[in-house]
Design a protein around this motif. Structure first.
Motif, PDB file in Angstrom:
ATOM      1  N   GLY A 132       0.831  -1.212   0.000  1.00 60.35           N
ATOM      2  CA  GLY A 132       0.000   0.000   0.000  1.00 60.35           C
ATOM      3  C   GLY A 132       0.861   1.256   0.000  1.00 60.35           C
ATOM      4  O   GLY A 132       0.605   2.196  -0.764  1.00 60.35           O
ATOM      5  N   ILE A 133       1.893   1.261   0.842  1.00 61.14           N
ATOM      6  CA  ILE A 133       2.794   2.421   0.896  1.00 61.14           C
ATOM      7  C   ILE A 133       3.491   2.573  -0.452  1.00 61.14           C
ATOM      8  O   ILE A 133       3.647   3.678  -0.975  1.00 61.14           O
ATOM      9  CB  ILE A 133       3.811   2.248   2.053  1.00 61.14           C
ATOM     10  CG1 ILE A 133       3.081   2.351   3.394  1.00 61.14           C
ATOM     11  CG2 ILE A 133       4.935   3.290   1.965  1.00 61.14           C
ATOM     12  CD1 ILE A 133       3.920   1.974   4.602  1.00 61.14           C
ATOM     13  N   GLY A 134       3.885   1.447  -1.047  1.00 61.01           N
ATOM     14  CA  GLY A 134       4.537   1.478  -2.365  1.00 61.01           C
ATOM     15  C   GLY A 134       3.644   2.169  -3.390  1.00 61.01           C
ATOM     16  O   GLY A 134       4.113   3.008  -4.169  1.00 61.01           O
ATOM     17  N   GLU A 135       2.364   1.849  -3.396  1.00 60.99           N
ATOM     18  CA  GLU A 135       1.443   2.488  -4.362  1.00 60.99           C
ATOM     19  C   GLU A 135       1.410   4.006  -4.159  1.00 60.99           C
ATOM     20  O   GLU A 135       1.432   4.773  -5.121  1.00 60.99           O
ATOM     21  CB  GLU A 135       0.025   1.926  -4.204  1.00 60.99           C
ATOM     22  CG  GLU A 135      -0.136   0.514  -4.724  1.00 60.99           C
ATOM     23  CD  GLU A 135      -1.609   0.094  -4.780  1.00 60.99           C
ATOM     24  OE1 GLU A 135      -2.481   0.926  -4.468  1.00 60.99           O
ATOM     25  OE2 GLU A 135      -1.864  -1.068  -5.137  1.00 60.99           O
ATOM     26  N   VAL A 136       1.358   4.438  -2.888  1.00 59.13           N
ATOM     27  CA  VAL A 136       1.300   5.879  -2.591  1.00 59.13           C
ATOM     28  C   VAL A 136       2.590   6.550  -3.082  1.00 59.13           C
ATOM     29  O   VAL A 136       2.555   7.600  -3.742  1.00 59.13           O
ATOM     30  CB  VAL A 136       1.112   6.108  -1.064  1.00 59.13           C
ATOM     31  CG1 VAL A 136       1.216   7.585  -0.725  1.00 59.13           C
ATOM     32  CG2 VAL A 136      -0.236   5.542  -0.616  1.00 59.13           C
ATOM     33  N   LEU A 137       3.735   5.931  -2.778  1.00 61.93           N
ATOM     34  CA  LEU A 137       5.025   6.525  -3.173  1.00 61.93           C
ATOM     35  C   LEU A 137       5.157   6.575  -4.703  1.00 61.93           C
ATOM     36  O   LEU A 137       5.657   7.554  -5.260  1.00 61.93           O
ATOM     37  CB  LEU A 137       6.193   5.720  -2.572  1.00 61.93           C
ATOM     38  CG  LEU A 137       6.284   5.731  -1.043  1.00 61.93           C
ATOM     39  CD1 LEU A 137       7.379   4.781  -0.567  1.00 61.93           C
ATOM     40  CD2 LEU A 137       6.561   7.146  -0.540  1.00 61.93           C
ATOM     41  N   VAL A 138       4.706   5.524  -5.371  1.00 60.56           N
ATOM     42  CA  VAL A 138       4.769   5.479  -6.839  1.00 60.56           C
ATOM     43  C   VAL A 138       3.915   6.599  -7.420  1.00 60.56           C
ATOM     44  O   VAL A 138       4.343   7.342  -8.310  1.00 60.56           O
ATOM     45  CB  VAL A 138       4.306   4.095  -7.367  1.00 60.56           C
ATOM     46  CG1 VAL A 138       4.020   4.128  -8.864  1.00 60.56           C
ATOM     47  CG2 VAL A 138       5.362   3.039  -7.058  1.00 60.56           C
ATOM     48  N   ARG A 139       2.712   6.749  -6.905  1.00 61.02           N
ATOM     49  CA  ARG A 139       1.790   7.771  -7.419  1.00 61.02           C
ATOM     50  C   ARG A 139       2.372   9.176  -7.215  1.00 61.02           C
ATOM     51  O   ARG A 139       2.235  10.049  -8.071  1.00 61.02           O
ATOM     52  CB  ARG A 139       0.446   7.608  -6.705  1.00 61.02           C
ATOM     53  CG  ARG A 139      -0.637   8.526  -7.118  1.00 61.02           C
ATOM     54  CD  ARG A 139      -1.184   8.298  -8.519  1.00 61.02           C
ATOM     55  NE  ARG A 139      -2.015   7.135  -8.672  1.00 61.02           N
ATOM     56  CZ  ARG A 139      -1.996   6.357  -9.773  1.00 61.02           C
ATOM     57  NH1 ARG A 139      -1.187   6.615 -10.779  1.00 61.02           N
ATOM     58  NH2 ARG A 139      -2.783   5.316  -9.866  1.00 61.02           N
TER      59      ARG A 139
END
Ligand SMILES: NC(=O)c1ccc[n+]([C@@H]2O[C@H](COP(=O)([O-])OP(=O)(O)OC[C@H]3O[C@@H](n4cnc5c(N)ncnc54)[C@H](OP(=O)(O)O)[C@@H]3O)[C@@H](O)[C@H]2O)c1
Length: 301
Positions: A132-139
């Motif tokens: 989930g954190i990865g998705e936020v950082l990617v976005r």
């Protein structure tokens, strides 16, 4: 077509993506820590080309080298058990950020980020939280990234059904997680690879999230019964409470390559199915293959 760099291109899903894109005539760069493990891909490029490059998503300089001269990037890096420095956060969180940031700085046009169904930055599972954190950082680093969240992926060479069929051949009694009622929506690896190709080809998919599941929802016990039927054995399914699995996973944690982690047990406590309002394979124009279609091609008596 400009080069497509696939991080994790030697993995189960990555190989399928690389071969599909190369068969379509693309120039594909496979970025992994151990290029030697992917050398067999070079000879299977179809109408395109496949080159291997050493890169570790935790080493941002190596990521910068790997995305150079690329029109598109796909990040399919993942791991399921934390080991020394390779924590979930290092790979699925910060590692994903490094790929997105370097893709942005290199002027890459399209980024496809492979996440997982249920990714949630506030989850109490370290794996799901890092996803989930990865998705936020990617976005944040690459606002137009397309995020694909598959359910459990199956196909020849998968870990899921191959492990279950090994168990079904060997053991007279097969343990269930709890009563085996957790619901899963397995998706064929070829359909996930096709989803990547469709997303790259369609600029309308930029900035969107797709949840990828197959045509059927099954309980874990249903899937185990299908595997047992395919292997032609008669086996007993034994309900095993989750606290017993947790204890076993805690003991296995001392092994160098534990077959089961506490986090995997936690994941088996909750359903893993596509959300009712989510965009998915249908929006990408893909009619997914079913477990019943594909399982007979690689699980047999
Ligand atoms: N399989 C499933 O059922 C499933 C379900 C949902 C989501 N997913 C997600 O789909 C993705 C692919 O899964 P998979 O099953 O194909 O995994 P896999 O077979 O374990 O492959 C992982 C790939 O990542 C590479 N890798 C690992 N650590 C790396 C690092 N630090 N830097 C660069 N490359 C690294 C590995 O190659 P090297 O070791 O050589 O670097 C390998 O190519 C993952 O993000 C996974 O979480 C999978």
């Amino acid at each position: 077509m400009k080069r497509i760099t696939v991080f994790g291109g030697s993995g189960f899903l990555g190989r399928s993506i690389v071969l599909k894109l190369a068969a379509g005539g693309a120039a594909v760069r496979v970025a992994v820590r151990h290029p030697g493990r992917a050398s067999h891909l070079e000879g299977a490029a179809g109408g395109g080309t496949i080159e291997l490059m050493r890169a570790d998503v935790w080493d941002e300089k190596s990521v910068a080298r790997a995305v150079r001269d690329s029109g598109s990037v796909i990040n399919t890096v993942g791991h399921y058990v934390e080991k020394s420095g390779a924590t979930f956060d290092a790979v699925h969180g910060q590692g994903a950020l490094h790929v997105a940031r370097q893709a942005g700085e290199a002027g890459v046009r399209r980024l496809i980020h492979i996440s997982g169904l249920g990714a949630d930055p506030s989850s109490d599972s370290p794996y799901v939280r890092a996803r989930g954190i990865g998705e936020v950082l990617v976005r944040e680093a690459f606002v137009d990234a397309t995020i694909l969240r598959p359910s459990v992926i199956f196909g020849p060479e998968d870990a899921f059904f191959n492990r279950l069929s090994d168990m079904a051949r060997l053991a007279p009694v097969l343990p269930l997680f709890g009563r085996g009622l957790t619901r899963l929506q397995p998706v064929f690896v070829g359909d996930v690879a096709q989803a990547c190709a469709r997303a790259l080809a369609d600029p309308e998919t930029a900035g969107k999230v797709y949840e990828l599941g197959g045509p059927g929802v099954y309980t874990y016990a249903d899937l185990l019964r299908l595997v047992i039927e395919r292997t032609g054995r008669k086996r007993l399914l034994l309900p095993v409470p989750f606290f017993v699995w947790e204890g076993m996973a805690a003991l296995m944690a001392i092994l160098p390559n534990p077959p089961l982690s506490r986090d995997q047990v936690k994941l088996m406590k909750g359903d893993n199915v596509v959300g009712a309002t989510a965009m998915g394979l249908a929006e990408l124009g893909i009619a997914p293959a079913s477990v019943e279609d594909i399982l007979p091609t690689y699980v047999n008596a």
